[in-house]
Design a protein around this motif. Structure first.
Motif, PDB file in Angstrom:
ATOM      1  N   ASP A 106     -35.855   3.498  43.314  1.00 18.52           N
ATOM      2  CA  ASP A 106     -34.595   3.688  44.029  1.00 18.52           C
ATOM      3  C   ASP A 106     -33.425   3.020  43.292  1.00 18.52           C
ATOM      4  OD1 ASP A 106     -33.074   4.695  46.094  1.00 18.52           O
ATOM      5  OD2 ASP A 106     -33.663   3.181  47.565  1.00 18.52           O
ATOM      6  N   SER A 107     -32.224   3.329  43.751  1.00 22.84           N
ATOM      7  CA  SER A 107     -30.992   2.748  43.198  1.00 22.84           C
ATOM      8  C   SER A 107     -30.614   1.473  43.950  1.00 22.84           C
ATOM      9  CB  SER A 107     -29.854   3.750  43.318  1.00 22.84           C
ATOM     10  OG  SER A 107     -30.152   4.916  42.602  1.00 22.84           O
ATOM     11  N   GLU A 108     -29.610   0.784  43.416  1.00 20.22           N
ATOM     12  CA  GLU A 108     -29.010  -0.339  44.160  1.00 20.22           C
ATOM     13  C   GLU A 108     -27.558   0.017  44.475  1.00 20.22           C
ATOM     14  OE1 GLU A 108     -26.573  -2.212  42.562  1.00 20.22           O
ATOM     15  OE2 GLU A 108     -26.871  -1.250  40.619  1.00 20.22           O
ATOM     16  N   ALA A 109     -26.987  -0.666  45.471  1.00 16.75           N
ATOM     17  CA  ALA A 109     -25.719  -0.220  46.055  1.00 16.75           C
ATOM     18  C   ALA A 109     -24.497  -0.424  45.162  1.00 16.75           C
ATOM     19  CB  ALA A 109     -25.502  -0.928  47.396  1.00 16.75           C
ATOM     20  N   SER A 110     -24.538  -1.399  44.236  1.00 17.72           N
ATOM     21  CA  SER A 110     -23.300  -1.717  43.511  1.00 17.72           C
ATOM     22  C   SER A 110     -22.946  -0.661  42.462  1.00 17.72           C
ATOM     23  CB  SER A 110     -23.372  -3.103  42.868  1.00 17.72           C
ATOM     24  OG  SER A 110     -24.295  -3.100  41.806  1.00 17.72           O
ATOM     25  N   THR A 111     -23.951  -0.028  41.847  1.00 18.75           N
ATOM     26  CA  THR A 111     -23.651   0.986  40.811  1.00 18.75           C
ATOM     27  C   THR A 111     -24.290   2.336  41.103  1.00 18.75           C
ATOM     28  OG1 THR A 111     -25.611   0.521  39.470  1.00 18.75           O
ATOM     29  CG2 THR A 111     -23.667  -0.849  39.030  1.00 18.75           C
ATOM     30  N   TRP A 112     -25.164   2.403  42.113  1.00 16.12           N
ATOM     31  CA  TRP A 112     -25.949   3.596  42.453  1.00 16.12           C
ATOM     32  C   TRP A 112     -27.023   3.897  41.413  1.00 16.12           C
ATOM     33  CZ3 TRP A 112     -21.999   7.841  44.458  1.00 16.12           C
ATOM     34  CH2 TRP A 112     -21.245   7.304  45.513  1.00 16.12           C
ATOM     35  N   ASN A 113     -27.239   2.965  40.489  1.00 18.91           N
ATOM     36  CA  ASN A 113     -28.221   3.174  39.427  1.00 18.91           C
ATOM     37  C   ASN A 113     -29.488   2.366  39.677  1.00 18.91           C
ATOM     38  OD1 ASN A 113     -26.705   4.984  37.730  1.00 18.91           O
ATOM     39  ND2 ASN A 113     -25.348   3.257  37.276  1.00 18.91           N
ATOM     40  N   LEU A 114     -30.461   2.539  38.778  1.00 22.89           N
ATOM     41  CA  LEU A 114     -31.777   1.904  38.869  1.00 22.89           C
ATOM     42  C   LEU A 114     -31.686   0.455  39.359  1.00 22.89           C
ATOM     43  CD1 LEU A 114     -34.778   2.617  38.047  1.00 22.89           C
ATOM     44  CD2 LEU A 114     -34.308   1.382  35.936  1.00 22.89           C
ATOM     45  N   CYS A 115     -32.443   0.134  40.397  1.00 27.52           N
ATOM     46  CA  CYS A 115     -32.431  -1.206  40.987  1.00 27.52           C
ATOM     47  C   CYS A 115     -33.399  -2.119  40.235  1.00 27.52           C
ATOM     48  CB  CYS A 115     -32.833  -1.112  42.458  1.00 27.52           C
ATOM     49  SG  CYS A 115     -33.048  -2.724  43.222  1.00 27.52           S
ATOM     50  N   PRO A 116     -32.906  -3.229  39.650  1.00 30.10           N
ATOM     51  CA  PRO A 116     -33.777  -4.113  38.871  1.00 30.10           C
ATOM     52  C   PRO A 116     -34.926  -4.691  39.709  1.00 30.10           C
ATOM     53  CG  PRO A 116     -31.461  -4.699  38.536  1.00 30.10           C
ATOM     54  CD  PRO A 116     -31.496  -3.667  39.617  1.00 30.10           C
ATOM     55  N   VAL A 339     -45.168  12.430  43.757  1.00 28.11           N
ATOM     56  CA  VAL A 339     -44.866  11.319  42.837  1.00 28.11           C
ATOM     57  C   VAL A 339     -44.597  10.032  43.619  1.00 28.11           C
ATOM     58  CG1 VAL A 339     -43.147  10.487  41.166  1.00 28.11           C
ATOM     59  CG2 VAL A 339     -43.979  12.850  41.040  1.00 28.11           C
ATOM     60  N   PRO A 340     -45.178   8.894  43.175  1.00 27.37           N
ATOM     61  CA  PRO A 340     -44.911   7.626  43.880  1.00 27.37           C
ATOM     62  C   PRO A 340     -43.436   7.228  43.786  1.00 27.37           C
ATOM     63  CG  PRO A 340     -46.287   7.246  41.921  1.00 27.37           C
ATOM     64  CD  PRO A 340     -46.123   8.724  42.064  1.00 27.37           C
ATOM     65  N   MET A 341     -42.959   6.537  44.851  1.00 31.68           N
ATOM     66  CA  MET A 341     -41.542   6.148  44.931  1.00 31.68           C
ATOM     67  C   MET A 341     -41.453   4.701  45.401  1.00 31.68           C
ATOM     68  SD  MET A 341     -38.231   6.796  45.072  1.00 31.68           S
ATOM     69  CE  MET A 341     -36.771   6.271  45.983  1.00 31.68           C
ATOM     70  N   TYR A 342     -40.656   3.904  44.705  1.00 34.61           N
ATOM     71  CA  TYR A 342     -40.445   2.507  45.085  1.00 34.61           C
ATOM     72  C   TYR A 342     -39.038   2.356  45.631  1.00 34.61           C
ATOM     73  CZ  TYR A 342     -44.863   1.656  42.866  1.00 34.61           C
ATOM     74  OH  TYR A 342     -46.201   1.688  42.560  1.00 34.61           O
ATOM     75  N   GLY A 343     -38.938   1.910  46.893  1.00 32.53           N
ATOM     76  CA  GLY A 343     -37.636   1.874  47.565  1.00 32.53           C
ATOM     77  C   GLY A 343     -37.509   3.160  48.346  1.00 32.53           C
ATOM     78  N   GLY A 344     -36.312   3.670  48.498  1.00 28.50           N
ATOM     79  CA  GLY A 344     -36.213   4.958  49.185  1.00 28.50           C
ATOM     80  C   GLY A 344     -34.966   5.181  49.996  1.00 28.50           C
ATOM     81  N   PRO A 345     -34.600   4.231  50.869  1.00 26.32           N
ATOM     82  CA  PRO A 345     -33.493   4.560  51.774  1.00 26.32           C
ATOM     83  C   PRO A 345     -32.146   4.722  51.076  1.00 26.32           C
ATOM     84  CG  PRO A 345     -34.240   2.286  52.094  1.00 26.32           C
ATOM     85  CD  PRO A 345     -35.215   2.935  51.168  1.00 26.32           C
ATOM     86  N   LEU A 346     -31.891   3.986  50.006  1.00 29.48           N
ATOM     87  CA  LEU A 346     -30.526   3.972  49.471  1.00 29.48           C
ATOM     88  C   LEU A 346     -30.106   5.318  48.894  1.00 29.48           C
ATOM     89  CD1 LEU A 346     -28.165   1.701  48.868  1.00 29.48           C
ATOM     90  CD2 LEU A 346     -28.610   2.561  46.590  1.00 29.48           C
ATOM     91  N   SER A 347     -30.898   5.866  47.956  1.00 33.47           N
ATOM     92  CA  SER A 347     -30.483   7.128  47.327  1.00 33.47           C
ATOM     93  C   SER A 347     -30.460   8.267  48.352  1.00 33.47           C
ATOM     94  CB  SER A 347     -31.363   7.464  46.127  1.00 33.47           C
ATOM     95  OG  SER A 347     -32.724   7.460  46.478  1.00 33.47           O
TER      96      SER A 347
END
Length: 379
Positions: A106-116, A339-347
């Motif tokens: 999933d992404s992170e909120a500050s850039t919408w990109n890959l969440c570390p 496909v497995p997914m880590y995270g989910g709600p943000l994107s």
């Protein structure tokens, strides 16, 4: 006011200047239309000079560049590649071309990109499950730099190389450095809707001379050094033509102007939409980054409006204005259902609330006001 009162406003149409014709004329006069030629070499030099990468290989598309990048990293059947879910399908398709499988993060909120943080979680669990993660693809969505310092640190800790998908991000900078030279391999796109275009095209960038040579070899049908056509490995027909590279050279002369204009358009949208509580314009730049603002995006705040992005899109259509939903996350696509997914709600939330607005660098201030006026009618 009917749509025929106004020319159609497109999302991100090509924006050509005068320079491109000079290079095209030269190629035609010299009868240098076949794949390799002076424009191709020149275009690759321009890209190296601009991004700081040592080598550039100009190709027929960004997708081709990702495909070759994965091959160079030795990704193959049975391997896994970490891919952000919030991106265009072209980021993930080549993973399957080489027989590997994507794993979505999933992404992170500050850039919408890959969440570390989610990335670390994914690498940790894949390792525990005994899976072979061979590469991490990082995307700079809509020209916004990802959180590279943290992402590269996590990747280094797990010993997994990063392939940087900067297809939408030429002209953006991270800590003063241009995007396109942060991955072990990096990818650009010059598709018709990108910030600069060769009509169709892409490039693979790297500091590794062996990889660059290998990419050129694979992109030209992998022909062995023999007087006849001899082939020992499978090759591809992925090289950019000398003609299209000429368009690219002309466009590269204008890249800074194009970035400047797209950033101005973003700033105008921010200013004009600020009074509307129902709307939040796409993410602000984190400190020490410069987004190229390839597309300006907005999010709707459900607290303030019942309207959906689709309501807005359809209304803008009646005013002859093209807009588009944000990327539908890949973990929600039928193609990648398993496909497995880590995270989910943000994107998924961004997709549910977001819309891309016309952002072409040839837009006038009046065009921007016209889009805002149409949005106000609805909100």
């Amino acid at each position: 006011m009917h749509s025929d009162d106004h020319d159609r406003l497109y999302l991100s149409p090509p924006h050509l200047g005068r320079h491109e014709l000079n290079y095209l004329h030269k190629a035609i006069e010299d009868n240098w239309v076949a794949p390799v030629g002076p424009n191709l070499d020149g275009f690759e030099r321009d890209l190296c000079q601009y991004t700081g990468a040592k080598y550039a290989v100009a190709l027929s598309s960004g997708t081709a560049a990702i495909h070759l990048g994965l091959l160079l990293l030795g990704v193959g059947p049975g391997d896994e590649v970490i891919v952000p879910s919030f991106t265009f399908v072209a980021t993930a398709n080549p993973v399957r071309y080489v027989g590997a499988e994507p794993v979505f993060v999933d992404s992170e909120a500050s850039t919408w990109n890959l969440c570390p943080e989610r990335l670390r979680e994914a690498l940790d669990e894949r390792r525990r499950l005994g899976k072979q993660v061979k590469a991490i693809i990082v995307v700079h969505l809509y020209g916004m730099p990802a959180r590279l310092t943290e992402i590269l640190a996590v990747a280094a800790e797990y010993g997994v190389p990063v392939l940087e998908d900067a297809a939408e991000a030429l002209g953006a900078r991270y800590h003063g450095r241009p995007l396109g030279a942060f991955g072990a391999l990096s990818v650009l796109s010059f598709n018709g809707n990108k910030i600069i275009t060769t009509s169709g095209g892409g490039a693979l960038l790297t500091d590794n001379g062996d990889w660059a040579r290998q990419a050129r070899f694979l992109a030209t049908q992998a022909r062995d050094a023999a007087p006849y056509y001899q082939h020992s490995v499978q090759g591809y027909n992925y090289r950019l033509s000398n003609l299209l590279a000429g368009i690219g050279r002309g466009q590269m002369e204008l890249i800074e102007d194009r970035v400047k204009r797209r950033r101005e358009i973003y700033a105008q949208y921010c200013e004009l939409l600020q009074p509307l509580e129902a709307v939040q314009v796409g993410p602000a730049e984190p400190a020490d980054t410069r987004a190229n603002r390839w597309l300006t995006t907005l999010l709707l705040r459900p607290t303030y409006t019942e309207r959906t992005p689709e309501d807005l899109r359809l209304h803008l259509e009646t005013r002859n204005i093209e807009s588009r939903p944000l990327w539908k996350p890949l973990h929600l696509q039928p193609l990648f259902a398993a496909v497995p997914m880590y995270g989910g709600p943000l994107s998924a939330d961004l997709f549910a609330r977001g819309l891309c607005l016309p952002s072409g660098s040839a837009m006038t201030d009046a065009d921007v006001r016209r889009v805002v006026q149409a949005l106000r009618e609805m909100l």
